[in-house]
Structures are given as C-alpha cells and as structure tokens.
Design an enzyme around this catalytic site. Structure first.
Site: not given
Ligand code: NOJ
Length: 557
Positions: A21, A23, A25, A29, A98, A255
């Site tokens: 992370d 930032n 929060d 990210d 994905d 998958e």
C-alpha cells in the site's frame, strides 16, 4: 518439443489488494507494486500475473468487474498502470492480466442495461430464465453458497450467477458478447500487456437446456461443476485464438476448474489453437475439494505422487501445464503440506520446481508465509468462507466450531493477508489500517529478514528459479522427460528428468521424520553434480540411503 519463452519462464502472482500500500489507505495499490519491482527482479521471476485491477465494487475482491477498461479507484489510475507496465518491461518482466469474462459485476453497464427491461438490446448478454413452479429454474448452487439464481423484481425473471449474486454469468452463446469481449482483449493487447490468465474459463459454455445436476451428500444444491467443459467451450476458445490471441506474442493460461487430462489436451494443445497452458486443481483437491471443500483430510503422499505424475506423463509433448500449490484461492502450502518450517517450504518448492510445466510463485510463498490464525469468523473477509459458515451452520449441516477449524485450514483468506515486508507495524504493508488482519508471525517471517539471511527461503527460491531459467541444466528442467521413482513410498517424492543423455534425480522427503529409501542402482551411482539441497550436509546417494525430515536434494546422475 517446441521451445517458447512461456515454457522457460517463472510466474509470480500478485494479489494487489494485499501486496503493498503506497498511500496509507490500508489497501495495496499499483504504485505499491511498481515500488517492489526491484525485489521481484532480484527473486528472478520474469512474468507477473496480476489479479484483477479493474473497476469493481469488490464483492469478490475485483473478480466482479464493473468496467474492463478502467482501474479500480483504490488501486490507482490508468497512468499508474502504464507506469507499472513500462517499469516492469524495463526490468525484463512481463505482465499477464487477469481476464474475468465468465461473469461481470452486476454494476457493469452491460448488466445494468440487461436488467432494465425484457426487450433491452443487452438482455441476451446474460442468462435469464422464467421461474419454474414459482422457484429457481434449476437446482444449481452458487460456488459462494445459496442457489445460482437470483430473482429480479423489475423484469420478474431469474438470472444465473455461478458465483455471488453480484457476479451475473455472461451468455457466451450470444455472438455479440464474444465480439465485445474480444474487442476489450484487443484493446489490452494493443496497450502492450503480455498475456491473460483466464478466470474459470472452463465454465463459459453452459450445458444445453441448463438441466438439474446431482446433489452431493451434505450439500443443498447441485455443484456448479456441471458448467465445466461445456459443449461449446473449445469452439469459443478457438474463435478467441483466431480473432485475438494469435495476433500477439503473449502468454495465455486457462484457469480450468474441473478439467480432465483429456480436456486439458484440448485447452492447451501443442498446435496452439486454444490456450498455452492449463491451471488445474486436482492435486490441491486431495485434502477435500468440490462439495467437500471444508474438510481437513491429510494429503496422502502416494496419492499426490500418482496425481502429479499422471499430469506430467499425459501432457508430455501434447500440451502444457502450470505447476503450483499456492494462489489467492488456496491456503498456504507450507501450512498444508508442510509444517510451517523453512525446511518444509524449501522441500516442497523443490518437488514442484523441478517438474515440467510453468511454475507459479504466489506472493509471500517465497519467504515461507504461513496460514493465519484468524480466530472468529468476524475476522474473515472472504465471501466464500463467510457465506459457507452462515449457510452450513444455519442449515444445521455442520457444527460451528468444527466448521470454523476447517475454514481456518482452508480459507482463501490465508493467502490474502498482507505481504510481510518487514518487522515494523503492519509488516510494512501499510501505514494505515490494513483491510484484513496481518499474520502475527510477521516479526519472524518477512522480506527484510529473508534478504539478510543467505539460508532463507527467499534465496532458496531464487536458486531454484535460476536453475530453471539460466543454468546449464535449464533445458533438462524445462523440456526433459519425467519419470517417477518409488511410487509407493509414503513420504519421499523421487523422480528423474532426462534429456539428450543428461539426467537429473530429485529427492524430496515430504515428512518431518527421517526415512530410509532403496534407490535403483543406476540412480545411486556417484553423482556428477549436486544442483541444490536444503540442509548443510547433503544426503549421500546410495542404493540404501537416509533422508532427514524435509530433506531434499537434486543431483545430476
Ligand atoms: C476464480 C478466482 O480465482 C476466484 O478468486 C474467484 O472468486 C472466482 N474465480 C470467481 O471469479
């Protein structure tokens, strides 16, 4: 066998929400990932599979996509994505996206339109049916508990959702759906991404007439496995290949839940008319799978060997497989097959990485991250675990405490706790409040201490990756024939890999007890080289020899 880069590669899977992370929060990210590329380069992987980063209401952590061409707000912006792609490419790392196209989010514009009226031109983008005798059109269950059908008040019909009710299934039989999906895929390819991991791609073609399925003992609904390998799945993938995939030098992995060896030979056929490789789950189902998921059976080593060997032998020359034990849907292998120790992590990694197929390392696996002691159900975040707990205890099918102990062992959240970067608060993952609890063992198990210890699991993985990607044994490891030794042994996984007169012997004691084995004479001669081993004193090759608990070694013989 045809030589191609995606056979010679090692993939690293990132679950962005839990990786890093930037930032504060509490949610990982894209900038967080970009900041860790040097770390991944050091590990030696050359492909990243990025779990979904698209706009999503996060009912299933991004596997419910509201816009395929926008980035999830919590993860950053399209500029952040472009920066990640450029920076990764500069380090020789490719990015595989994905692709979740069995279903969208119910907040996707297509579904918002589709549900607005019976005659909307997107109506047929999804699978709508009339009620049958005032109830669901058939007996299928959602993979996340409850029926696979949701009643829609506005138009007085049911829609199909094999996953959560916020994940309506697309109707692949509609050519307009395929056009839209292929257009979107082309857009990403033109941007310069390096491939697709295709979410539950074996489920896109539903069986004709959507018939009722068998209901297993102890289950409330028919398993949605009935939707796997449907009548048109290969036709649709060949169309996708013709119209999109064949135009780019990319990697594709399907998958393929519920795939058999025979089906896999079609999905990942060596002629290249569908996908490059399958990602299948038989071996991770050996301690309970399907309707039986919430079981805690011990994996039998002879059964594991028989299963992995079947895939090694049957796909050789004709198709290509992925090699893995960990991903974002699986508990941590070091807690599942191992005993949480670094030695067991190294031993299991050796067993996998010396096989044929493209290996996948899931974030944290390379430092030996373990299952997490979540405690009460309130600490879980995963929709599958939470819904199963509610449904099975409310129906009186399971006792709460017993079920919770199975969830503790099997829950997908075990893989989703924040990446453990260092021993500072929240394991260095965030300066804020993490969206899911951090595993309390982060003070011992973290990247910083792994990098400072030359015997760490991290450096062992790095060595395994180097052996495969850039050593004098690479060709044998990637392309060599596989042969199992000692099939009946209860603890030791032993096999050879051979190519053009060269031969490797892999010995892995998958138990914490020391064991004696009897090797065939031709495997027990003085080895030409020791490629890798996980303990200070390597085992001495002999017809009758001993391996300590979790000891492993790879020789050239
Ligand atoms: C398979 C994904 O790996 C899993 O995380 C997800 O929940 C389902 N497909 C639905 O997209």
């Amino acid at each position: 066998m045809k030589k191609v880069w995606w056979k010679e590669s090692v993939v690293y899977q990132i679950y962005p929400r839990s990786f890093c992370d930037s930032n504060g929060d509490g949610i990982g990210d894209l900038k967080g990932i970009t900041g860790k590329l040097d770390y991944l380069q050091k590990l030696g992987i050359n492909i990243i599979w990025l779990s979904p980063v698209y706009k999503s209401p996060n009912d299933d952590n991004g596997y419910d996509i509201a816009d395929y061409q926008e980035i999830m707000e919590e993860f950053g912006t399209m500029e952040d994505f472009d920066e990640l792609l450029t920076e990764a490419h500069q380090r020789g790392i490719r990015i595989v996206m994905d692709l979740v196209v069995n279903h969208t989010s119910d907040e996707h514009a297509w579904f918002v339109e589709s549900r607005s009226s019976r005659d909307n031109d997107k109506r047929d983008f999804y699978i709508w049916r009339e009620a049958k005798d005032g109830k669901e059109p058939n007996n299928w269950g959602s993979c996340f508990s409850g029926p696979a059908w949701q009643w829609d008040e506005t138009t007085q019909m049911y829609y199909l959702h094999c996953f959560s009710k916020k994940q309506p299934d697309l109707n692949w039989d509609n050519p307009a759906v395929r056009d839209k999906v292929f257009e979107m895929m082309t857009w990403w390819c033109e941007k310069g991404i390096d491939g697709f991991r295709m979410d539950v791609i074996s489920m896109i073609s539903k069986p004709e007439g959507l018939p009722d399925g068998p209901v297993a003992e102890g289950a409330l609904y028919a398993d949605s496995g009935i939707t796997c390998n449907g009548p048109h799945v290969h036709e649709y993938l060949r169309e996708m290949n013709r119209r999109v995939l064949s135009k780019y030098d990319i990697m594709t992995v399907g998958e393929t839940a519920g795939v058999t060896v025979e089906e896999a030979k079609k999905y990942a056929n060596a002629e290249g008319t569908e996908l490059n490789m399958v990602f299948q789950f038989e071996h991770v189902g050996l301690d309970g799978g399907g309707a039986d998921k919430w079981a805690k059976n011990k994996i039998s080593i002879p059964a594991l060997k028989a299963n992995l060997t079947k895939w090694q032998k049957e796909l050789a020359q004709v198709a290509w497989n992925s090699i893995f034990f960990c991903n974002h849907d699986q508990p941590r292998v070091v807690s599942r097959l191992g005993d949480d120790s670094p030695e067991s992590a190294k031993c299991i990694a050796t067993m996998l990485h010396m096989m044929q197929g493209t290996p996948y390392v899931y974030q944290g696996e390379e430092i030996g991250m373990t299952n997490c002691p979540f405690g009460p159900i309130e600490n879980y975040r995963d929709i599958e675990s939470i819904n199963a707990y509610r449904e099975l205890t409310e129906a009186g099918l399971r006792e709460p405490e017993e079920l919770l102990s199975c969830i503790a062992y099997k829950s997908r959240d075990n893989a989703r706790t924040p990446m453990q970067w260092d021993d500072s608060e929240n394991a260095g993952f965030t300066t804020g409040t993490p969206w899911i609890m951090v595993n309390p063992n982060y003070r011992q198990i973290n990247v910083k201490s792994a990098l400072a210890d030359e015997d760490s699991v991290f450096y062992y993985y790095r060595k395994l990756i180097r052996l495969r990607r850039s050593s004098e044994w690479s060709e044998v490891i990637v392309y060599g024939d596989y042969d199992l030794l000692l099939p009946e042994d209860e603890a030791v996984f032993a096999y050879t890999r051979s190519l053009n007169g060269r031969r490797l012997l892999v010995l892995c004691n998958l138990s914490s007890d020391s064991v004696k084995i009897a090797l065939p004479a031709e495997a027990a001669a003085e080895p030409k080289a020791l490629l890798i081993t996980n303990m200070p004193d390597p085992p001495k090759l002999a017809v009758s020899m001993k391996l300590s608990g979790w000891q492993c070694a790879v020789y050239e013989i």
